[in-house]
Scaffold this motif. Sequence first.
Motif, PDB file in Angstrom:
ATOM      1  N   VAL A   3     -18.748   1.047 -27.895  1.00  0.00           N
ATOM      2  CA  VAL A   3     -19.322   1.606 -29.122  1.00  0.00           C
ATOM      3  C   VAL A   3     -20.580   0.827 -29.472  1.00  0.00           C
ATOM      4  O   VAL A   3     -20.551  -0.391 -29.646  1.00  0.00           O
ATOM      5  CB  VAL A   3     -18.323   1.534 -30.298  1.00  0.00           C
ATOM      6  N   LEU A   4     -21.692   1.550 -29.558  1.00  0.00           N
ATOM      7  CA  LEU A   4     -22.968   0.959 -29.967  1.00  0.00           C
ATOM      8  C   LEU A   4     -23.266   1.450 -31.376  1.00  0.00           C
ATOM      9  O   LEU A   4     -23.237   2.650 -31.636  1.00  0.00           O
ATOM     10  CB  LEU A   4     -24.084   1.384 -29.007  1.00  0.00           C
ATOM     11  N   LYS A   5     -23.536   0.520 -32.276  1.00  0.00           N
ATOM     12  CA  LYS A   5     -23.817   0.888 -33.658  1.00  0.00           C
ATOM     13  C   LYS A   5     -25.332   0.922 -33.855  1.00  0.00           C
ATOM     14  O   LYS A   5     -26.037   0.001 -33.449  1.00  0.00           O
ATOM     15  CB  LYS A   5     -23.165  -0.104 -34.605  1.00  0.00           C
ATOM     16  N   VAL A   6     -25.802   1.985 -34.489  1.00  0.00           N
ATOM     17  CA  VAL A   6     -27.233   2.210 -34.687  1.00  0.00           C
ATOM     18  C   VAL A   6     -27.536   2.190 -36.177  1.00  0.00           C
ATOM     19  O   VAL A   6     -26.835   2.822 -36.969  1.00  0.00           O
ATOM     20  CB  VAL A   6     -27.665   3.565 -34.073  1.00  0.00           C
ATOM     21  N   ALA A   7     -28.577   1.462 -36.545  1.00  0.00           N
ATOM     22  CA  ALA A   7     -29.029   1.398 -37.942  1.00  0.00           C
ATOM     23  C   ALA A   7     -30.369   2.122 -38.062  1.00  0.00           C
ATOM     24  O   ALA A   7     -31.017   2.435 -37.061  1.00  0.00           O
ATOM     25  CB  ALA A   7     -29.190  -0.060 -38.375  1.00  0.00           C
ATOM     26  N   SER A   8     -30.790   2.351 -39.293  1.00  0.00           N
ATOM     27  CA  SER A   8     -32.054   3.062 -39.508  1.00  0.00           C
ATOM     28  C   SER A   8     -33.257   2.256 -39.021  1.00  0.00           C
ATOM     29  O   SER A   8     -34.300   2.823 -38.713  1.00  0.00           O
ATOM     30  CB  SER A   8     -32.230   3.415 -40.983  1.00  0.00           C
ATOM     31  N   ASN A   9     -33.089   0.933 -38.917  1.00  0.00           N
ATOM     32  CA  ASN A   9     -34.200   0.108 -38.428  1.00  0.00           C
ATOM     33  C   ASN A   9     -34.037  -0.296 -36.961  1.00  0.00           C
ATOM     34  O   ASN A   9     -34.768  -1.145 -36.472  1.00  0.00           O
ATOM     35  CB  ASN A   9     -34.379  -1.133 -39.311  1.00  0.00           C
ATOM     36  N   SER A  10     -33.081   0.336 -36.250  1.00  0.00           N
ATOM     37  CA  SER A  10     -32.898   0.057 -34.827  1.00  0.00           C
ATOM     38  C   SER A  10     -34.073   0.613 -34.028  1.00  0.00           C
ATOM     39  O   SER A  10     -34.592   1.688 -34.341  1.00  0.00           O
ATOM     40  CB  SER A  10     -31.614   0.715 -34.306  1.00  0.00           C
ATOM     41  N   ASN A  11     -34.462  -0.125 -32.989  1.00  0.00           N
ATOM     42  CA  ASN A  11     -35.526   0.326 -32.102  1.00  0.00           C
ATOM     43  C   ASN A  11     -34.915   1.305 -31.100  1.00  0.00           C
ATOM     44  O   ASN A  11     -34.061   0.912 -30.305  1.00  0.00           O
ATOM     45  CB  ASN A  11     -36.127  -0.881 -31.385  1.00  0.00           C
ATOM     46  N   PRO A  12     -35.335   2.583 -31.111  1.00  0.00           N
ATOM     47  CA  PRO A  12     -34.697   3.558 -30.228  1.00  0.00           C
ATOM     48  C   PRO A  12     -34.856   3.239 -28.742  1.00  0.00           C
ATOM     49  O   PRO A  12     -33.978   3.562 -27.946  1.00  0.00           O
ATOM     50  CB  PRO A  12     -35.360   4.885 -30.587  1.00  0.00           C
ATOM     51  N   ASN A  13     -35.945   2.578 -28.354  1.00  0.00           N
ATOM     52  CA  ASN A  13     -36.124   2.208 -26.948  1.00  0.00           C
ATOM     53  C   ASN A  13     -35.093   1.169 -26.523  1.00  0.00           C
ATOM     54  O   ASN A  13     -34.550   1.235 -25.420  1.00  0.00           O
ATOM     55  CB  ASN A  13     -37.537   1.682 -26.697  1.00  0.00           C
ATOM     56  N   LYS A  14     -34.810   0.217 -27.389  1.00  0.00           N
ATOM     57  CA  LYS A  14     -33.805  -0.803 -27.075  1.00  0.00           C
ATOM     58  C   LYS A  14     -32.405  -0.210 -27.054  1.00  0.00           C
ATOM     59  O   LYS A  14     -31.587  -0.540 -26.197  1.00  0.00           O
ATOM     60  CB  LYS A  14     -33.889  -1.960 -28.063  1.00  0.00           C
ATOM     61  N   VAL A  15     -32.111   0.676 -27.997  1.00  0.00           N
ATOM     62  CA  VAL A  15     -30.811   1.345 -28.022  1.00  0.00           C
ATOM     63  C   VAL A  15     -30.653   2.191 -26.761  1.00  0.00           C
ATOM     64  O   VAL A  15     -29.593   2.204 -26.138  1.00  0.00           O
ATOM     65  CB  VAL A  15     -30.639   2.203 -29.294  1.00  0.00           C
ATOM     66  N   ALA A  16     -31.721   2.885 -26.365  1.00  0.00           N
ATOM     67  CA  ALA A  16     -31.678   3.716 -25.154  1.00  0.00           C
ATOM     68  C   ALA A  16     -31.407   2.871 -23.918  1.00  0.00           C
ATOM     69  O   ALA A  16     -30.627   3.267 -23.046  1.00  0.00           O
ATOM     70  CB  ALA A  16     -32.984   4.484 -24.996  1.00  0.00           C
ATOM     71  N   GLY A  17     -32.035   1.700 -23.840  1.00  0.00           N
ATOM     72  CA  GLY A  17     -31.786   0.807 -22.708  1.00  0.00           C
ATOM     73  C   GLY A  17     -30.344   0.343 -22.669  1.00  0.00           C
ATOM     74  O   GLY A  17     -29.713   0.328 -21.609  1.00  0.00           O
ATOM     75  N   ALA A  18     -29.815  -0.013 -23.826  1.00  0.00           N
ATOM     76  CA  ALA A  18     -28.416  -0.439 -23.902  1.00  0.00           C
ATOM     77  C   ALA A  18     -27.492   0.719 -23.545  1.00  0.00           C
ATOM     78  O   ALA A  18     -26.517   0.548 -22.800  1.00  0.00           O
ATOM     79  CB  ALA A  18     -28.101  -0.961 -25.302  1.00  0.00           C
ATOM     80  N   LEU A  19     -27.799   1.898 -24.047  1.00  0.00           N
ATOM     81  CA  LEU A  19     -26.994   3.081 -23.763  1.00  0.00           C
ATOM     82  C   LEU A  19     -27.002   3.400 -22.268  1.00  0.00           C
ATOM     83  O   LEU A  19     -25.954   3.644 -21.670  1.00  0.00           O
ATOM     84  CB  LEU A  19     -27.524   4.274 -24.571  1.00  0.00           C
ATOM     85  N   ILE A  46     -30.850   8.715 -27.616  1.00  0.00           N
ATOM     86  CA  ILE A  46     -30.168   9.558 -26.621  1.00  0.00           C
ATOM     87  C   ILE A  46     -31.198  10.296 -25.774  1.00  0.00           C
ATOM     88  O   ILE A  46     -31.083  10.353 -24.543  1.00  0.00           O
ATOM     89  CB  ILE A  46     -29.188  10.530 -27.295  1.00  0.00           C
ATOM     90  N   ALA A  47     -32.218  10.844 -26.408  1.00  0.00           N
ATOM     91  CA  ALA A  47     -33.263  11.556 -25.669  1.00  0.00           C
ATOM     92  C   ALA A  47     -33.995  10.618 -24.712  1.00  0.00           C
ATOM     93  O   ALA A  47     -34.270  10.977 -23.557  1.00  0.00           O
ATOM     94  CB  ALA A  47     -34.248  12.196 -26.646  1.00  0.00           C
ATOM     95  N   ILE A  48     -34.287   9.407 -25.157  1.00  0.00           N
ATOM     96  CA  ILE A  48     -34.975   8.427 -24.309  1.00  0.00           C
ATOM     97  C   ILE A  48     -34.076   8.011 -23.151  1.00  0.00           C
ATOM     98  O   ILE A  48     -34.526   7.913 -22.007  1.00  0.00           O
ATOM     99  CB  ILE A  48     -35.428   7.218 -25.149  1.00  0.00           C
ATOM    100  N   TYR A  52     -34.410   7.896 -18.990  1.00  0.00           N
ATOM    101  CA  TYR A  52     -34.173   6.724 -18.145  1.00  0.00           C
ATOM    102  C   TYR A  52     -33.239   7.055 -16.981  1.00  0.00           C
ATOM    103  O   TYR A  52     -33.402   6.541 -15.879  1.00  0.00           O
ATOM    104  CB  TYR A  52     -33.541   5.580 -18.944  1.00  0.00           C
ATOM    105  N   LEU A  53     -32.235   7.887 -17.236  1.00  0.00           N
ATOM    106  CA  LEU A  53     -31.201   8.155 -16.240  1.00  0.00           C
ATOM    107  C   LEU A  53     -31.497   9.359 -15.352  1.00  0.00           C
ATOM    108  O   LEU A  53     -30.932   9.483 -14.266  1.00  0.00           O
ATOM    109  CB  LEU A  53     -29.848   8.337 -16.932  1.00  0.00           C
ATOM    110  N   ALA A  54     -32.376  10.260 -15.786  1.00  0.00           N
ATOM    111  CA  ALA A  54     -32.661  11.478 -15.030  1.00  0.00           C
ATOM    112  C   ALA A  54     -33.162  11.218 -13.607  1.00  0.00           C
ATOM    113  O   ALA A  54     -32.725  11.904 -12.684  1.00  0.00           O
ATOM    114  CB  ALA A  54     -33.644  12.354 -15.799  1.00  0.00           C
ATOM    115  N   PRO A  55     -34.047  10.231 -13.377  1.00  0.00           N
ATOM    116  CA  PRO A  55     -34.523  10.017 -12.001  1.00  0.00           C
ATOM    117  C   PRO A  55     -33.415   9.658 -11.014  1.00  0.00           C
ATOM    118  O   PRO A  55     -33.548   9.901  -9.819  1.00  0.00           O
ATOM    119  CB  PRO A  55     -35.519   8.856 -12.140  1.00  0.00           C
ATOM    120  N   SER A  56     -32.311   9.109 -11.500  1.00  0.00           N
ATOM    121  CA  SER A  56     -31.197   8.778 -10.607  1.00  0.00           C
ATOM    122  C   SER A  56     -30.169   9.916 -10.546  1.00  0.00           C
ATOM    123  O   SER A  56     -29.063   9.733 -10.042  1.00  0.00           O
ATOM    124  CB  SER A  56     -30.532   7.463 -11.034  1.00  0.00           C
TER     125      SER A  56
END
Length: 87
Positions: A3-19, A46-48, A52-56
């Motif tokens: 479970v990854l928790k996301v806040a309004s000030n979370s960086n979406p690129n960093k969350v995407a990398g973790a995801l 999620i979109a980012i 990241y995962l599409a090329p694989s």
Amino acid sequence: MEVLKVASNSNPNKVAGALAGVIREKGKAELQAIGAGAVNQAVKAIAIARGYLAPSGVNLVCVPAFTEVQINGETRTAIKFIIFPRD
């Protein structure tokens, strides 16, 4: 499930990398967000991560749902996004 928790000030690129890392390692993940700003950042992440995962050859699927979480003894409604690769 991770479970990854996301806040309004979370960086979406960093969350995407973790995801993307959790999806590669465990096969599925869950994002939790409370509030409009946090949900916005989660959807962007999620979109980012899909990019990241599409090329694989991994195509992500996202299932949104409501959940209740306890914060400081108070029950809050959150949105959870269950994310996994499409077969």
